[in-house]
Design a protein around this motif. Structure first.
Motif, PDB file in Angstrom:
ATOM      1  N   PHE A  66       0.827  -1.203   0.000  1.00 21.17           N
ATOM      2  CA  PHE A  66       0.000   0.000   0.000  1.00 21.17           C
ATOM      3  C   PHE A  66       0.862   1.255   0.000  1.00 21.17           C
ATOM      4  CE2 PHE A  66      -1.822   3.541   2.347  1.00 21.17           C
ATOM      5  CZ  PHE A  66      -2.982   3.774   1.639  1.00 21.17           C
ATOM      6  N   PHE A  67       1.888   1.269   0.838  1.00 17.13           N
ATOM      7  CA  PHE A  67       2.735   2.455   0.946  1.00 17.13           C
ATOM      8  C   PHE A  67       3.593   2.642  -0.314  1.00 17.13           C
ATOM      9  CE2 PHE A  67       1.828   1.217   5.332  1.00 17.13           C
ATOM     10  CZ  PHE A  67       1.315   2.406   5.821  1.00 17.13           C
ATOM     11  N   VAL A  68       3.942   1.533  -0.956  1.00 20.80           N
ATOM     12  CA  VAL A  68       4.669   1.631  -2.227  1.00 20.80           C
ATOM     13  C   VAL A  68       3.757   2.232  -3.285  1.00 20.80           C
ATOM     14  CG1 VAL A  68       5.759   0.318  -4.083  1.00 20.80           C
ATOM     15  CG2 VAL A  68       6.234  -0.272  -1.701  1.00 20.80           C
ATOM     16  N   ASP A  69       2.528   1.724  -3.369  1.00 18.65           N
ATOM     17  CA  ASP A  69       1.562   2.234  -4.363  1.00 18.65           C
ATOM     18  C   ASP A  69       1.220   3.699  -4.105  1.00 18.65           C
ATOM     19  OD1 ASP A  69       1.533  -0.295  -5.437  1.00 18.65           O
ATOM     20  OD2 ASP A  69      -0.331  -0.908  -4.454  1.00 18.65           O
ATOM     21  N   ASP A 102       9.826   0.202  -3.453  1.00 18.97           N
ATOM     22  CA  ASP A 102       9.809  -1.249  -3.328  1.00 18.97           C
ATOM     23  C   ASP A 102      11.162  -1.781  -2.862  1.00 18.97           C
ATOM     24  OD1 ASP A 102       8.329  -3.673  -3.584  1.00 18.97           O
ATOM     25  OD2 ASP A 102       9.498  -4.146  -5.367  1.00 18.97           O
ATOM     26  N   THR A 103      12.211  -1.030  -3.178  1.00 15.75           N
ATOM     27  CA  THR A 103      13.560  -1.477  -2.817  1.00 15.75           C
ATOM     28  C   THR A 103      13.938  -1.099  -1.385  1.00 15.75           C
ATOM     29  OG1 THR A 103      14.441   0.575  -3.765  1.00 15.75           O
ATOM     30  CG2 THR A 103      14.388  -1.379  -5.192  1.00 15.75           C
ATOM     31  N   GLU A 104      13.130  -0.232  -0.737  1.00 16.27           N
ATOM     32  CA  GLU A 104      13.465   0.207   0.618  1.00 16.27           C
ATOM     33  C   GLU A 104      13.039  -0.837   1.643  1.00 16.27           C
ATOM     34  OE1 GLU A 104      12.681   4.048   3.614  1.00 16.27           O
ATOM     35  OE2 GLU A 104      11.895   4.044   1.575  1.00 16.27           O
ATOM     36  N   ASN A 105      13.830  -0.969   2.704  1.00  9.72           N
ATOM     37  CA  ASN A 105      13.511  -1.881   3.783  1.00  9.72           C
ATOM     38  C   ASN A 105      12.267  -1.394   4.522  1.00  9.72           C
ATOM     39  OD1 ASN A 105      13.710  -2.730   6.790  1.00  9.72           O
ATOM     40  ND2 ASN A 105      15.061  -4.171   5.730  1.00  9.72           N
TER      41      ASN A 105
END
Length: 498
Positions: A271-274, A280-283
């Motif tokens: 959700f936070f990526v969208d 998407d690459t962040e931890n």
């Protein structure tokens, strides 16, 4: 004439409706009336404006950081509901007022200006009205004018064909609410801040006074407790490593990391990526940790802003009080009080209120309520943190936890009832803060079923409140705002004679 109109429009748009510059204008006016040197006046005015801008940066950061989390909860559980948030409420009025009532939103701003003049007049003649506070938080006035515009038109549809009568009724009720509500917070704020000389002009003014009274009656000295028996948040003796909670920033960071870390984990990374909040690459664990720590950061910024401008505003307002509005104090944003009292009470009150709101929302879901509510960060934090801070001063830790928890329940259930009834829930939002889930629904019911008699009852009831408060302490009522040290001496002398 055109020049005067242009000046007024500029003032209304860029000063009256923008809290930092309204505070700056009041500071400038006050220092001018006091005859301060030009460089002292300039410096004090800039300091007041900058302090309010810092406070807004802290408040805005809190809202912008955690609003996506609340949106994520809505998305994750596929809930479609009204969000209780002042900005969502304002947007709901903007979106629906033309469709429902056939009126433009611009009239709500006319209502704001006239209501503000009513507030000024009530304070100017405070020896008669007993109103001591000028409502200076412009952004709050805009939000309240919008919601009051909707509620009063719903309650009094007969006014829709008479714009003059509509504006008169609305401005008198709203202006009286601003003057009377902020006046109710004078005593709690003077005690909390040890006579700093301000009141609260926000969305939970009746709630603040109710929290102050309930904390004292149920958990404080008026409830039979001795002063030394009241354990406040700051007096908690935590064994061993728990002592780290005595430090405000550390306590806030840890509690927010645990609480919001769990919520973000439930929502999920996608959700936070969208939403563009992370990549998407962040931890994701690090993202959750960093987001939670920002709560402590923005709270510290907010408190810095308070310290920066309060001294200037209250000092300069003495000039306004002496020359234009005698025995008065400014009504300011509720965030101002976070710079006083026990800072950890802010966090405890917020969390207790949030638990109350979440429980209430679950009840709405289980009972299949026709109106569902999504809690907004502004009510859940600024309402309950403020009431928790006041409750802690009068009744200690128990009051700090119990009163905001109950307030959280009231905020959700009250908002569900009123927003569904008047139709604002259909447009996705409602103001949703304590007074607007309790006092204003009561006003709406009275006016809806008693018509003009209801309007008279609401106005008379509002104006009677400061009269009653004055009669409870005629000797100390104005002394509290004119000379707080003398007021304290009066209080001590009364205790000595008992």
């Amino acid at each position: 004439m055109n020049i005067l109109v242009a000046i007024w429009e500029f003032f209304a748009t860029y000063v009256l409706q923008k809290a930092p510059y309204m505070v700056g204008f009041l500071t400038l006016l006050g220092y001018c009336l006091m005859g301060k040197k030009w460089y002292d006046t300039l410096g004090g005015t800039l300091k007041a404006i900058i302090g309010m801008l810092i406070l807004n940066a802290g408040s805005g950061g809190l809202v912008s950081t955690f609003r996506p989390i609340l949106a994520g909860l809505k998305d994750r559980f596929n809930l479609t509901a009204a969000v209780i948030d002042p900005y969502y409420g304002q947007n709901a009025v903007t979106a629906g007022v033309q469709e429902v009532f056939g009126k433009g939103f611009s009239q709500a701003m006319t209502l704001l200006l006239i209501a503000f003049l009513v507030n000024i007049l009530l304070v100017r003649f405070n020896k008669l009205t007993k109103c001591r506070t000028l409502f200076t938080t412009g952004h709050v006035q805009v939000q309240q004018a919008a919601t009051a515009y909707w509620l009063i038109m719903f309650a009094m549809p007969g006014l829709l064909n008479n714009d003059v009568a509509l504006m008169v009724v609305m401005s008198v009720i709203l202006g009286a609410y601003w003057a009377v509500g902020s006046n109710l917070t004078v005593k709690p704020m003077q005690e909390l801040s040890e006579g700093a000389g301000f009141a609260i002009a926000h969305q939970q003014m009746f709630g603040i006074r109710l929290a102050y009274w309930l904390a004292d009656v149920l958990f404080g000295t008026n409830g039979g407790k001795r002063e030394k028996e009241i354990k406040k948040v700051g007096e908690l003796e935590m064994p061993g490593f728990f002592s780290i909670f005595n430090e405000n920033m550390v306590c806030t960071a840890i509690l927010m990391t645990i609480f919001f870390g769990i919520i973000q984990a439930i929502i999920g990374k996608q959700f936070f990526v969208d939403a563009g909040s992370t990549k998407d690459t962040e931890n994701f664990v690090f993202y959750c940790f960093n987001t939670s720590l920002n709560f402590a950061v923005y709270l510290a910024i907010l408190q810095l802003g308070v310290r920066t401008f309060v001294t200037e505003l209250t000092a300069s307002f003495q000039g306004i009080a002496d020359k234009l509005l005698p025995s008065s104090v400014p009504g300011v944003d509720c965030a101002v009080c976070f710079g006083f009292g026990d800072a950890n009470a802010v966090t405890f009150g917020f969390l207790a209120g949030l638990c109350g709101q979440v429980l209430a929302i679950l009840v709405l879901l289980v009972t299949k309520s026709p109106t569902l509510i999504i809690c907004g960060f502004v009510p859940v934090f600024f309402d309950n943190a403020t009431m928790g801070l006041v409750a802690n001063e009068k009744g200690g830790l128990k009051a700090c936890l119990v009163i905001p928890f109950v307030a959280g329940l009231v905020e959700v259930f009250g908002a569900a009832l009123i927003s569904g009834w008047v139709g604002m829930a259909n447009y996705g939002g409602y103001l949703g803060m304590f007074d607007w889930d309790t006092v204003w629904p009561l006003f709406t019911v009275i006016m809806k079923y008693l018509s003009w008699a209801g309007v008279a009852i609401v106005v008379v009831a509002l104006l009677a409140i400061p009269q009653i408060e004055y009669r409870m302490d005629p000797e100390g009522y104005f002394l509290m705002t004119e000379d707080y040290d003398a007021y304290l001496e009066l209080v001590e002398s009364r205790k000595a004679t008992k």
